[in-house]
Design a protein around this motif. Structure first.
Motif, PDB file in Angstrom:
ATOM      1  N   HIS A 128       7.202 -10.929   4.883  1.00 60.21           N
ATOM      2  CA  HIS A 128       7.680  -9.635   5.373  1.00 60.21           C
ATOM      3  C   HIS A 128       7.413  -8.537   4.346  1.00 60.21           C
ATOM      4  CE1 HIS A 128       9.480 -11.541   8.806  1.00 60.21           C
ATOM      5  NE2 HIS A 128      10.219 -12.333   8.039  1.00 60.21           N
ATOM      6  N   VAL A 129       7.625  -8.847   3.072  1.00 61.31           N
ATOM      7  CA  VAL A 129       7.359  -7.865   2.016  1.00 61.31           C
ATOM      8  C   VAL A 129       5.856  -7.572   1.942  1.00 61.31           C
ATOM      9  CG1 VAL A 129       7.477  -7.396  -0.461  1.00 61.31           C
ATOM     10  CG2 VAL A 129       9.394  -8.518   0.683  1.00 61.31           C
ATOM     11  N   LEU A 130       5.040  -8.604   2.067  1.00 58.18           N
ATOM     12  CA  LEU A 130       3.587  -8.414   2.044  1.00 58.18           C
ATOM     13  C   LEU A 130       3.139  -7.510   3.188  1.00 58.18           C
ATOM     14  CD1 LEU A 130       2.775 -12.086   1.154  1.00 58.18           C
ATOM     15  CD2 LEU A 130       1.949 -10.136  -0.178  1.00 58.18           C
ATOM     16  N   ASP A 131       3.695  -7.721   4.362  1.00 56.44           N
ATOM     17  CA  ASP A 131       3.368  -6.858   5.510  1.00 56.44           C
ATOM     18  C   ASP A 131       3.774  -5.414   5.241  1.00 56.44           C
ATOM     19  OD1 ASP A 131       2.236  -8.847   7.099  1.00 56.44           O
ATOM     20  OD2 ASP A 131       4.160  -9.402   8.008  1.00 56.44           O
ATOM     21  N   LYS A 132       4.934  -5.227   4.599  1.00 57.46           N
ATOM     22  CA  LYS A 132       5.409  -3.868   4.285  1.00 57.46           C
ATOM     23  C   LYS A 132       4.471  -3.164   3.311  1.00 57.46           C
ATOM     24  CE  LYS A 132      10.422  -4.238   5.007  1.00 57.46           C
ATOM     25  NZ  LYS A 132      11.755  -4.194   4.329  1.00 57.46           N
ATOM     26  N   ILE A 133       3.968  -3.913   2.341  1.00 58.23           N
ATOM     27  CA  ILE A 133       3.063  -3.321   1.351  1.00 58.23           C
ATOM     28  C   ILE A 133       1.769  -2.870   2.016  1.00 58.23           C
ATOM     29  CG2 ILE A 133       1.645  -3.808  -0.695  1.00 58.23           C
ATOM     30  CD1 ILE A 133       3.894  -5.722  -1.616  1.00 58.23           C
ATOM     31  N   ILE A 134       1.200  -3.719   2.844  1.00 58.47           N
ATOM     32  CA  ILE A 134      -0.059  -3.382   3.518  1.00 58.47           C
ATOM     33  C   ILE A 134       0.145  -2.168   4.431  1.00 58.47           C
ATOM     34  CG2 ILE A 134      -1.886  -4.210   5.042  1.00 58.47           C
ATOM     35  CD1 ILE A 134      -1.700  -5.597   2.270  1.00 58.47           C
ATOM     36  N   ALA A 135       1.275  -2.145   5.144  1.00 57.76           N
ATOM     37  CA  ALA A 135       1.563  -1.019   6.044  1.00 57.76           C
ATOM     38  C   ALA A 135       1.770   0.271   5.262  1.00 57.76           C
ATOM     39  CB  ALA A 135       2.799  -1.328   6.892  1.00 57.76           C
ATOM     40  N   ALA A 136       2.514   0.177   4.150  1.00 61.51           N
ATOM     41  CA  ALA A 136       2.804   1.370   3.347  1.00 61.51           C
ATOM     42  C   ALA A 136       1.535   1.930   2.711  1.00 61.51           C
ATOM     43  CB  ALA A 136       3.822   1.038   2.263  1.00 61.51           C
ATOM     44  N   ALA A 137       0.634   1.037   2.317  1.00 55.56           N
ATOM     45  CA  ALA A 137      -0.619   1.477   1.695  1.00 55.56           C
ATOM     46  C   ALA A 137      -1.593   2.062   2.719  1.00 55.56           C
ATOM     47  CB  ALA A 137      -1.276   0.308   0.972  1.00 55.56           C
ATOM     48  N   GLU A 138      -1.291   1.868   3.992  1.00 59.97           N
ATOM     49  CA  GLU A 138      -2.114   2.394   5.091  1.00 59.97           C
ATOM     50  C   GLU A 138      -3.582   1.982   4.934  1.00 59.97           C
ATOM     51  OE1 GLU A 138      -1.295   6.593   5.113  1.00 59.97           O
ATOM     52  OE2 GLU A 138       0.690   6.326   6.018  1.00 59.97           O
ATOM     53  N   ILE A 139      -3.761   0.680   4.695  1.00 56.07           N
ATOM     54  CA  ILE A 139      -5.113   0.141   4.531  1.00 56.07           C
ATOM     55  C   ILE A 139      -5.830   0.108   5.874  1.00 56.07           C
ATOM     56  CG2 ILE A 139      -6.476  -1.813   3.718  1.00 56.07           C
ATOM     57  CD1 ILE A 139      -4.829  -0.463   1.525  1.00 56.07           C
ATOM     58  N   THR A 140      -7.053   0.620   5.902  1.00 53.68           N
ATOM     59  CA  THR A 140      -7.849   0.611   7.129  1.00 53.68           C
ATOM     60  C   THR A 140      -9.172  -0.114   6.879  1.00 53.68           C
ATOM     61  OG1 THR A 140      -9.180   2.606   6.752  1.00 53.68           O
ATOM     62  CG2 THR A 140      -6.931   2.921   7.581  1.00 53.68           C
ATOM     63  N   SER A 141      -9.917  -0.340   7.946  1.00 57.00           N
ATOM     64  CA  SER A 141     -11.198  -1.051   7.849  1.00 57.00           C
ATOM     65  C   SER A 141     -12.271  -0.227   7.146  1.00 57.00           C
ATOM     66  CB  SER A 141     -11.678  -1.446   9.246  1.00 57.00           C
ATOM     67  OG  SER A 141     -11.825  -0.289  10.055  1.00 57.00           O
ATOM     68  N   GLU A 142     -11.955   1.026   6.795  1.00 58.65           N
ATOM     69  CA  GLU A 142     -12.899   1.874   6.065  1.00 58.65           C
ATOM     70  C   GLU A 142     -12.650   1.858   4.555  1.00 58.65           C
ATOM     71  OE1 GLU A 142     -15.405   3.505   7.693  1.00 58.65           O
ATOM     72  OE2 GLU A 142     -14.641   2.345   9.393  1.00 58.65           O
ATOM     73  N   ASP A 143     -11.555   1.235   4.135  1.00 58.84           N
ATOM     74  CA  ASP A 143     -11.106   1.382   2.751  1.00 58.84           C
ATOM     75  C   ASP A 143     -11.718   0.371   1.784  1.00 58.84           C
ATOM     76  OD1 ASP A 143      -9.368   3.578   3.044  1.00 58.84           O
ATOM     77  OD2 ASP A 143      -7.790   2.297   3.842  1.00 58.84           O
ATOM     78  N   PHE A 144     -11.996   0.866   0.569  1.00 59.99           N
ATOM     79  CA  PHE A 144     -12.294   0.013  -0.577  1.00 59.99           C
ATOM     80  C   PHE A 144     -11.017  -0.033  -1.411  1.00 59.99           C
ATOM     81  CE2 PHE A 144     -13.591  -0.441  -5.059  1.00 59.99           C
ATOM     82  CZ  PHE A 144     -14.189  -1.691  -4.978  1.00 59.99           C
ATOM     83  N   VAL A 145     -10.500  -1.229  -1.634  1.00 57.09           N
ATOM     84  CA  VAL A 145      -9.211  -1.396  -2.304  1.00 57.09           C
ATOM     85  C   VAL A 145      -9.385  -2.145  -3.611  1.00 57.09           C
ATOM     86  CG1 VAL A 145      -6.873  -2.362  -2.115  1.00 57.09           C
ATOM     87  CG2 VAL A 145      -8.015  -1.462  -0.074  1.00 57.09           C
ATOM     88  N   VAL A 146      -8.740  -1.649  -4.658  1.00 62.37           N
ATOM     89  CA  VAL A 146      -8.663  -2.372  -5.917  1.00 62.37           C
ATOM     90  C   VAL A 146      -7.263  -2.971  -6.023  1.00 62.37           C
ATOM     91  CG1 VAL A 146      -8.618  -2.182  -8.436  1.00 62.37           C
ATOM     92  CG2 VAL A 146     -10.377  -0.977  -7.129  1.00 62.37           C
ATOM     93  N   GLU A 147      -7.209  -4.284  -6.187  1.00 61.82           N
ATOM     94  CA  GLU A 147      -5.930  -4.952  -6.401  1.00 61.82           C
ATOM     95  C   GLU A 147      -5.829  -5.351  -7.866  1.00 61.82           C
ATOM     96  OE1 GLU A 147      -3.164  -8.751  -5.031  1.00 61.82           O
ATOM     97  OE2 GLU A 147      -5.299  -8.741  -4.542  1.00 61.82           O
ATOM     98  N   ILE A 148      -4.719  -5.007  -8.479  1.00 58.25           N
ATOM     99  CA  ILE A 148      -4.491  -5.351  -9.883  1.00 58.25           C
ATOM    100  C   ILE A 148      -3.568  -6.565  -9.946  1.00 58.25           C
ATOM    101  CG2 ILE A 148      -3.633  -4.543 -12.110  1.00 58.25           C
ATOM    102  CD1 ILE A 148      -4.076  -1.661 -11.032  1.00 58.25           C
ATOM    103  N   GLY A 149      -4.044  -7.627 -10.595  1.00 59.02           N
ATOM    104  CA  GLY A 149      -3.222  -8.826 -10.755  1.00 59.02           C
ATOM    105  C   GLY A 149      -3.024  -9.601  -9.464  1.00 59.02           C
ATOM    106  N   PRO A 150      -4.079 -10.164  -8.892  1.00 57.69           N
ATOM    107  CA  PRO A 150      -3.958 -10.874  -7.615  1.00 57.69           C
ATOM    108  C   PRO A 150      -3.212 -12.199  -7.700  1.00 57.69           C
ATOM    109  CG  PRO A 150      -6.167 -11.125  -8.500  1.00 57.69           C
ATOM    110  CD  PRO A 150      -5.475 -10.113  -9.362  1.00 57.69           C
ATOM    111  N   GLY A 151      -3.034 -12.748  -8.909  1.00 57.82           N
ATOM    112  CA  GLY A 151      -2.341 -14.035  -9.025  1.00 57.82           C
ATOM    113  C   GLY A 151      -3.147 -15.147  -8.387  1.00 57.82           C
TER     114      GLY A 151
END
Length: 292
Positions: free
Chosen positions: A39-62
């Protein structure tokens, strides 16, 4: 393009299975706390408003938990991981995603502006991270001060740090970080996250905060660097008046008379403290102290 699998990490059972498979040992020096709440992961993705056009940098993927979610939403993801022992795990957990690149590097040493030029034609990228608490501020300030083309930064941080980022004058949490973040971005608290959402459990509460970068700074100032030196000096010793705080700072070489004149020209009370000043007040003070 191959079909991307759905995220399978994000719950304790799957996380434990991956950690056991690779006999992974958490490194305290890297501040590793892996998210185990879908649920928290879904909230993060929604809040970041990631779309199919985006290039995303993730810091510390674990182990790639959030990376899987990002890969399903974004055009391309670049995950920067400092811990070499996690690279074989990431190759495994991200094997089904053809739009993910993993870099084994310290994020503070990565030229993100060059990465944005190469991967996103210089357009603003989005940054998403579950940040190690001990290095949160250097990472975020590095993104700001290096003027990396970023549209938003959505991060998991210590709850106390999130409160500092969004608060204003008069609060005990108000300080140099508050002013720095608000100069560069608009902070929005997305969600509080309790310790039981992580493995291992941290000793403090966490929060997801989104920082949407300003197109233009909210205040105009002649010397940005001087303004931030004044801000840091005024909060280094909170109990001191603004005058005494600035006078006692080794990074500043203004005389008492110059500081008094600047404070007076801004219309501040002689005994004003830095914690009562807004961003625009520090901008005015900085301009008043500028030597022609």
């Amino acid at each position: 393009m191959q079909e991307r699998q759905k995220p399978f990490l994000g719950n304790p059972r799957e996380t434990i299975a991956v950690l056991n498979k690779y006999q992974f040992t958490f490194q305290k020096k890297f501040g590793q706390n892996f998210l185990i709440d879908c649920h928290v992961l879904d909230k993060i993705i929604a809040a970041a408003e990631i779309t199919s056009e985006d290039f995303v940098v993730e810091i510390g993927p674990g182990i790639g938990t959030m990376t899987q979610y990002l890969a399903c939403a974004a055009r391309e993801v670049c995950a920067v991981e400092i811990d070499r022992s996690l690279i074989p795990i990431l190759q495994d957990t991200l094997g089904g995603y053809d739009n993910v690149t993993v870099i084994n590097e310290d994020i503070l040493k990565v030229d993100l502006a060059a990465l944005a030029r190469e991967k996103n034609q210089g357009r603003p990228i989005k940054v998403v991270a579950n940040l190690p608490y001990y290095i949160t501020t250097p990472i975020i300030m590095g993104l700001f001060e290096k003027h990396v083309p970023v549209s938003s930064i959505t991060v998991m941080v210590q709850k106390e740090v999130a409160m500092r980022m969004q608060t204003g004058p008069g609060s005990k949490d108000y300080g140099a970080l508050s002013l720095a973040v608000q100069y560069y971005a608009q902070p929005y608290l997305v969600a509080n996250v309790p310790p039981n959402c992580f493995m291992p459990r941290p000793k403090v509460g966490s929060a997801v905060i989104r920082l949407t970068l300003h197109r233009e700074p909210p205040v105009q100032v002649k010397d940005e660097e001087l303004m931030f030196r004044l801000i840091r000096a005024s909060f280094n010793q909170r109990r001191k008046t603004l005058l005494n705080g600035l006078r006692g700072d080794a990074q500043l070489d203004f005389t008492k008379e110059e500081i008094e004149a600047a404070i007076d020209s801004c219309g501040f009370a002689p005994a004003v403290r830095g914690e009562s000043l807004r961003l625009e007040d520090f901008a005015r003070l900085s301009d008043a102290l500028m030597r022609e």
